[in-house]
Design an enzyme around this catalytic site. Structure first.
Site, PDB file in Angstrom:
ATOM      1  N   CYS A   2     -12.688   6.938   2.624  1.00  0.00           N
ATOM      2  CA  CYS A   2     -13.400   5.946   3.207  1.00  0.00           C
ATOM      3  C   CYS A   2     -14.478   6.887   4.155  1.00  0.00           C
ATOM      4  O   CYS A   2     -13.996   7.909   4.674  1.00  0.00           O
ATOM      5  CB  CYS A   2     -12.816   4.886   4.175  1.00  0.00           C
ATOM      6  SG  CYS A   2     -11.781   3.970   3.399  1.00  0.00           S
ATOM      7  N   ARG A  27     -16.183  10.283  -0.574  1.00  0.00           N
ATOM      8  CA  ARG A  27     -14.835   9.838   0.153  1.00  0.00           C
ATOM      9  C   ARG A  27     -14.173   8.495  -0.238  1.00  0.00           C
ATOM     10  O   ARG A  27     -12.920   8.117  -0.003  1.00  0.00           O
ATOM     11  CB  ARG A  27     -15.163   9.780   1.689  1.00  0.00           C
ATOM     12  CG  ARG A  27     -15.831  11.005   2.289  1.00  0.00           C
ATOM     13  CD  ARG A  27     -16.031  10.581   3.635  1.00  0.00           C
ATOM     14  NE  ARG A  27     -14.906  10.694   4.403  1.00  0.00           N
ATOM     15  CZ  ARG A  27     -14.494  11.566   5.247  1.00  0.00           C
ATOM     16  NH1 ARG A  27     -15.046  12.871   5.261  1.00  0.00           N
ATOM     17  NH2 ARG A  27     -13.438  11.404   5.905  1.00  0.00           N
ATOM     18  N   TRP A  75     -12.298   3.354   0.090  1.00  0.00           N
ATOM     19  CA  TRP A  75     -11.034   3.706  -0.840  1.00  0.00           C
ATOM     20  C   TRP A  75      -9.891   3.025  -0.525  1.00  0.00           C
ATOM     21  O   TRP A  75      -9.272   3.104   0.578  1.00  0.00           O
ATOM     22  CB  TRP A  75     -10.701   5.235  -0.779  1.00  0.00           C
ATOM     23  CG  TRP A  75     -10.036   5.800  -1.974  1.00  0.00           C
ATOM     24  CD1 TRP A  75     -10.133   6.095  -3.045  1.00  0.00           C
ATOM     25  CD2 TRP A  75      -8.620   5.850  -1.739  1.00  0.00           C
ATOM     26  NE1 TRP A  75      -9.022   6.441  -3.792  1.00  0.00           N
ATOM     27  CE2 TRP A  75      -7.929   6.128  -3.037  1.00  0.00           C
ATOM     28  CE3 TRP A  75      -7.576   5.430  -0.667  1.00  0.00           C
ATOM     29  CZ2 TRP A  75      -6.668   6.713  -3.042  1.00  0.00           C
ATOM     30  CZ3 TRP A  75      -6.042   5.814  -0.900  1.00  0.00           C
ATOM     31  CH2 TRP A  75      -5.680   6.410  -2.073  1.00  0.00           C
ATOM     32  N   ASN A 101     -11.978   3.952   9.001  1.00  0.00           N
ATOM     33  CA  ASN A 101     -11.338   4.776   8.142  1.00  0.00           C
ATOM     34  C   ASN A 101      -9.804   5.416   8.766  1.00  0.00           C
ATOM     35  O   ASN A 101      -9.516   5.781   9.619  1.00  0.00           O
ATOM     36  CB  ASN A 101     -12.276   6.402   7.886  1.00  0.00           C
ATOM     37  CG  ASN A 101     -11.450   7.548   7.198  1.00  0.00           C
ATOM     38  OD1 ASN A 101     -11.771   8.579   7.492  1.00  0.00           O
ATOM     39  ND2 ASN A 101     -10.483   7.125   6.180  1.00  0.00           N
ATOM     40  N   GLY A 102      -8.784   5.410   7.749  1.00  0.00           N
ATOM     41  CA  GLY A 102      -7.764   5.620   8.150  1.00  0.00           C
ATOM     42  C   GLY A 102      -6.654   4.548   7.947  1.00  0.00           C
ATOM     43  O   GLY A 102      -6.855   3.528   7.049  1.00  0.00           O
ATOM     44  N   GLU A 471      -2.889  23.304 -13.366  1.00  0.00           N
ATOM     45  CA  GLU A 471      -4.371  22.876 -12.996  1.00  0.00           C
ATOM     46  C   GLU A 471      -5.122  22.350 -14.093  1.00  0.00           C
ATOM     47  O   GLU A 471      -5.974  21.257 -13.945  1.00  0.00           O
ATOM     48  CB  GLU A 471      -5.283  24.111 -12.346  1.00  0.00           C
ATOM     49  CG  GLU A 471      -6.544  23.962 -12.146  1.00  0.00           C
ATOM     50  CD  GLU A 471      -7.000  22.741 -11.184  1.00  0.00           C
ATOM     51  OE1 GLU A 471      -5.886  22.348 -10.382  1.00  0.00           O
ATOM     52  OE2 GLU A 471      -8.016  22.222 -10.906  1.00  0.00           O
ATOM     53  N   LYS A 475      -6.762  18.596 -14.286  1.00  0.00           N
ATOM     54  CA  LYS A 475      -8.202  18.398 -14.599  1.00  0.00           C
ATOM     55  C   LYS A 475      -8.493  17.176 -15.504  1.00  0.00           C
ATOM     56  O   LYS A 475      -9.031  16.415 -15.448  1.00  0.00           O
ATOM     57  CB  LYS A 475      -9.033  19.663 -15.129  1.00  0.00           C
ATOM     58  CG  LYS A 475      -9.603  20.542 -13.975  1.00  0.00           C
ATOM     59  CD  LYS A 475     -10.752  20.042 -12.903  1.00  0.00           C
ATOM     60  CE  LYS A 475     -10.077  19.466 -11.824  1.00  0.00           C
ATOM     61  NZ  LYS A 475      -9.208  19.609 -10.797  1.00  0.00           N
ATOM     62  N   GLU A 478      -7.332  13.811 -14.481  1.00  0.00           N
ATOM     63  CA  GLU A 478      -8.366  13.280 -13.538  1.00  0.00           C
ATOM     64  C   GLU A 478      -9.213  12.609 -13.910  1.00  0.00           C
ATOM     65  O   GLU A 478      -9.872  11.542 -13.565  1.00  0.00           O
ATOM     66  CB  GLU A 478      -8.593  14.371 -12.597  1.00  0.00           C
ATOM     67  CG  GLU A 478      -7.637  14.649 -11.428  1.00  0.00           C
ATOM     68  CD  GLU A 478      -8.352  15.692 -10.554  1.00  0.00           C
ATOM     69  OE1 GLU A 478      -8.155  15.738  -9.406  1.00  0.00           O
ATOM     70  OE2 GLU A 478      -8.760  16.749 -10.937  1.00  0.00           O
ATOM     71  N   HIS A 494      13.941  21.505 -23.183  1.00  0.00           N
ATOM     72  CA  HIS A 494      15.025  20.929 -22.173  1.00  0.00           C
ATOM     73  C   HIS A 494      14.840  19.534 -22.000  1.00  0.00           C
ATOM     74  O   HIS A 494      15.568  18.651 -21.237  1.00  0.00           O
ATOM     75  CB  HIS A 494      15.390  21.464 -21.083  1.00  0.00           C
ATOM     76  CG  HIS A 494      15.796  23.158 -21.466  1.00  0.00           C
ATOM     77  ND1 HIS A 494      17.011  23.497 -21.749  1.00  0.00           N
ATOM     78  CD2 HIS A 494      15.148  24.162 -20.950  1.00  0.00           C
ATOM     79  CE1 HIS A 494      17.037  24.738 -22.115  1.00  0.00           C
ATOM     80  NE2 HIS A 494      16.123  25.316 -21.660  1.00  0.00           N
ATOM     81  N   LYS A 589     -12.675  12.404  -2.966  1.00  0.00           N
ATOM     82  CA  LYS A 589     -12.722  13.849  -2.871  1.00  0.00           C
ATOM     83  C   LYS A 589     -11.866  14.278  -1.708  1.00  0.00           C
ATOM     84  O   LYS A 589     -11.298  15.606  -1.465  1.00  0.00           O
ATOM     85  CB  LYS A 589     -14.017  14.193  -2.997  1.00  0.00           C
ATOM     86  CG  LYS A 589     -14.215  15.746  -2.677  1.00  0.00           C
ATOM     87  CD  LYS A 589     -15.419  16.459  -3.816  1.00  0.00           C
ATOM     88  CE  LYS A 589     -15.201  17.887  -4.124  1.00  0.00           C
ATOM     89  NZ  LYS A 589     -14.193  18.183  -5.209  1.00  0.00           N
TER      90      LYS A 589
HETATM   91  C1  G6P Z   1      -7.739  15.098  -3.735  1.00  0.00           C
HETATM   92  C2  G6P Z   1      -9.073  15.429  -4.607  1.00  0.00           C
HETATM   93  C3  G6P Z   1      -8.542  16.796  -5.444  1.00  0.00           C
HETATM   94  C4  G6P Z   1      -8.263  17.723  -4.440  1.00  0.00           C
HETATM   95  C5  G6P Z   1      -7.160  17.365  -3.342  1.00  0.00           C
HETATM   96  C6  G6P Z   1      -6.996  18.227  -2.124  1.00  0.00           C
HETATM   97  O1  G6P Z   1      -6.819  14.744  -4.511  1.00  0.00           O
HETATM   98  O2  G6P Z   1      -9.379  14.429  -5.838  1.00  0.00           O
HETATM   99  O3  G6P Z   1      -9.829  17.184  -6.214  1.00  0.00           O
HETATM  100  O4  G6P Z   1      -7.629  18.846  -4.942  1.00  0.00           O
HETATM  101  O5  G6P Z   1      -7.654  16.083  -2.679  1.00  0.00           O
HETATM  102  O6  G6P Z   1      -7.971  18.231  -1.273  1.00  0.00           O
HETATM  103  P1  G6P Z   1      -8.679  19.448  -0.573  1.00  0.00           P
HETATM  104  O7  G6P Z   1      -9.936  19.126  -0.010  1.00  0.00           O
HETATM  105  O8  G6P Z   1      -7.399  19.416   0.674  1.00  0.00           O
HETATM  106  O9  G6P Z   1      -8.506  20.782  -1.197  1.00  0.00           O
END
Ligand code: G6P
Length: 594
Positions: A2, A27, A75, A101-102, A471, A475, A478, A494, A589
């Site tokens: 948010c 956000r 969000w 926000n929160g 990672e 990706k 996501e 396993h 993000k």
């Molecule tokens: C969210 C984002 C990810 C990010 C993670 C950690 O889940 O979608 O892309 O890696 O937060 O965020 P930070 O800003 O702490 O790296």
């Protein structure tokens, strides 16, 4: 999560708020809303709906002058994204408008103990706040009513509040969620992030937890919950957000993937003097004096942290642990005698990390933040901070911040090592090798069409390749919504191998000489069970039929390179499925709620 923006002044509140919300959309983007005061009609209007800020803009009336307003991009945490749950929310008699926000942890208790007679119109925790402020405003001044409400709230909040009985004021307050006050010549803005202030304010004040602000005209008072003046620091806005356009690229993600060689080169210029690494003396001392490093992170940053552990242990010989922030916050393991906590965060705002930071600082431990945003909460509040210099990252799925974080971790680890490699040369080699992958992206796109045809996919690897797999699969899931996991190649047999069917895509990452044979046998095991296998390898360990063969780089740095084809695989898989690459569903993000 948010984004909030509020404005009071002599300029056009609507323009400032809508442009701020557009910049804060990273956000959260499932709903958006704005409340405005019409200076001539002397009325307040709310426009809000499910959907993006662009949609909000299309439903907002632009025909009247407005110098006071609050806005929100959501969000969802409590209640589905719909118009009723969108912010701003109003109090029962509609005297107060608020954006939040929160997360208010005790909203149910507050509702059932203090607001039993009230009628609620949304499923949000936020509405309770508006109702409480109004309830208390019958017995006390508005500022006291807000501060009394703050004293009852448990959880996190950044709030901007309008009292419709007094259009000369804007109120704000915060706890845990970020909130800044932007000071301009023609008005004051409150916003979740500096990005919303740039262009309108020259200076800003990062607000402390449990502070309350009353703004009237160009004047503001910052108080604590009991009304005592809180000391604050006015800072100059010196960040450059000119680089936030997509330019020739179809998506920010594609732009950010392509920027990785230049990010590594920028890091080299910032952290090297000739062949020598330049480290802040205090950071170096803190690293040297600790007997164990605790890396705390989430998402992509945690995957970078796992590579960091390998770097610290193998290059510098410092025992290192990596922890999921949200787990560590409430389930701390036994600590060593002299720990150093390293927080890795692109945004520097992740609430799960901040919960740990506050906790370990209170215990007197030393803290270091590695972040892309030097003005962020985690950068401000840790004892030390190191900037990754990746430049603004806009796509929700993180790419260049990951490689920048690893490059910085390599520099820190190298600074403590016996310097057995020429780090500058090795990092420069990585930058060139990344360029070679970028040049072959169209070929990777053809592989995606051929291999990524199913609803699921596995990434397998061993050692540091396994961390690259984590990672890579993050990706892919996501943005393409393909169900995918990264597995330690040897572990697959396993249990998870039971999921392999005819043509299940399995992507192996193979870059480590001592274990490449083992990963290859695991690959054969899945192949024999029908998997369609694709190999990303490096020249030193490749076999003739591997589909993607990368240059050789210093083995411990291979995740900087092997991730690049995986980023393209995710990108093209999402592109061919027609998804919104830069703003994938359900994600945000900056995750400012726990
Ligand atoms: C969210 C984002 C990810 C990010 C993670 C950690 O889940 O979608 O892309 O890696 O937060 O965020 P930070 O800003 O702490 O790296």
């Amino acid at each position: 999560m948010c984004g909030i923006v509020g404005y009071i002044g002599t300029e056009d509140a609507r323009e400032i708020i809508i442009s701020g919300l557009t910049r804060l959309e990273y956000r959260g983007y499932d709903s958006a809303g704005i409340a405005l005061y019409g200076s001539e009609s002397k009325t307040f209007n709310i426009y809000k709906d499910k959907g993006r800020v662009a949609h909000l803009e299309s439903i907002t009336d632009f025909s009247y002058k407005s110098c006071l307003g609050i806005g929100h991009t959501r969000w969802a945490t409590h209640g589905v994204p719909n118009q009723a749950n969108s912010h701003p929310h109003t109090s029962e008699e509609s005297r107060f408008f608020i954006v939040h926000n929160g997360v208010i942890d005790n909203y149910k208790e507050l509702k059932s103990e203090l607001l039993t007679e009230n009628k609620f119109y949304s499923d949000t925790d936020t509405e309770v706040i508006a109702h409480l402020i109004e309830k208390f405003s019958f017995e006390m001044n508005v500022d006291e009513a807000i501060r009394k409400t703050m004293s009852l709230l448990e959880g996190s909040y950044a709030l901007a509040i309008i009292d419709t009985k007094d259009e000369s004021k804007l109120y704000a307050c915060k706890n845990k969620s970020p909130l800044l006050l932007g000071i301009g010549d023609k008005g004051i803005i409150v916003a979740s992030d500096l990005m919303a202030l740039v262009g309108y304010s020259k200076e800003y004040i990062p607000l402390k937890d449990k502070t309350f602000v009353e703004i009237s005209g160009n004047d503001y008072k910052i108080l604590d919950i009991i009304g005592k003046v809180v000391k604050h620091e006015v800072k100059v806005i010196d960040v450059d957000y000119t680089n936030i356009e997509k330019g020739e690229y179809a998506h920010f993600m594609l732009k950010e993937i392509s920027e990785q060689p230049s990010v590594i080169r920028t890091i080299i210029t910032k952290y090297f003097d000739g062949e020598e690494v330049i480290l802040n003396g205090k950071v170096k001392e803190a690293l040297e004096e600790s007997d164990r490093l605790y890396i705390i992170a989430a998402g992509t940053s945690m995957n970078a942290g796992s590579v960091g552990r390998e770097l610290f242990e193998k290059m510098a010989g410092i025992p290192t642990e990596v922890h999921i922030a949200s787990e560590f916050a409430y389930n701390m393991p036994l600590l060593s005698k002299k720990p150093l906590f390293i927080f890795i965060s692109q945004s520097g705002e992740t609430a799960d990390l901040r919960a740990v930071l506050v906790n370990v600082k209170a215990k007197g431990y030393r803290t270091l933040t590695i972040t892309n945003v030097k003005t962020s909460t985690l950068a401000r509040e840790a004892d030390y901070f190191v900037e990754i210099h990746a430049g603004p990252e806009i796509a929700v799925a993180s790419t260049k911040a990951y490689t920048a974080q690893i490059a910085i971790l390599a520099i820190l680890a190298y600074g403590l090592s016996d310097k057995h490699i020429n780090l500058r040369k090795e990092l420069s080699k990585v930058a060139i090798s990344i360029e070679n992958v970028i040049d072959r992206r169209e070929y990777i796109e053809t592989l995606v069409k051929e291999y990524l045809t199913k609803r699921n996919c596995f990434y397998i690897g061993r050692g540091i390749d396994y961390y690259a797999c984590l990672e890579s699969s993050l990706k892919l899931k996501e943005i393409s919504y393909i169900q995918t996991e990264g597995f330690a190649a040897g572990e697959l047999k396993h249990g998870t191998i039971a999921l392999i069917e005819e043509d299940t895509p399995v992507i192996a990452i193979i870059s480590q000489r001592d274990i490449s044979k083992n990963t290859r046998s695991n690959l054969n095991e899945v192949k024999s069970r029908g998997a369609k296998t694709l190999v990303i390898s490096t020249k030193g360990v490749h076999e003739h039929d591997d589909q993607i063969v990368l240059d050789d780089v210093y083995e411990l740095f291979s995740p900087l390179l092997t991730i690049i084809p995986a980023q393209f695989i995710a990108y093209y898989a999402a592109l061919h499925r027609g998804y919104d690459i830069d703003k994938p569903r359900n994600l945000a993000k900056s995750v400012t709620v726990e």
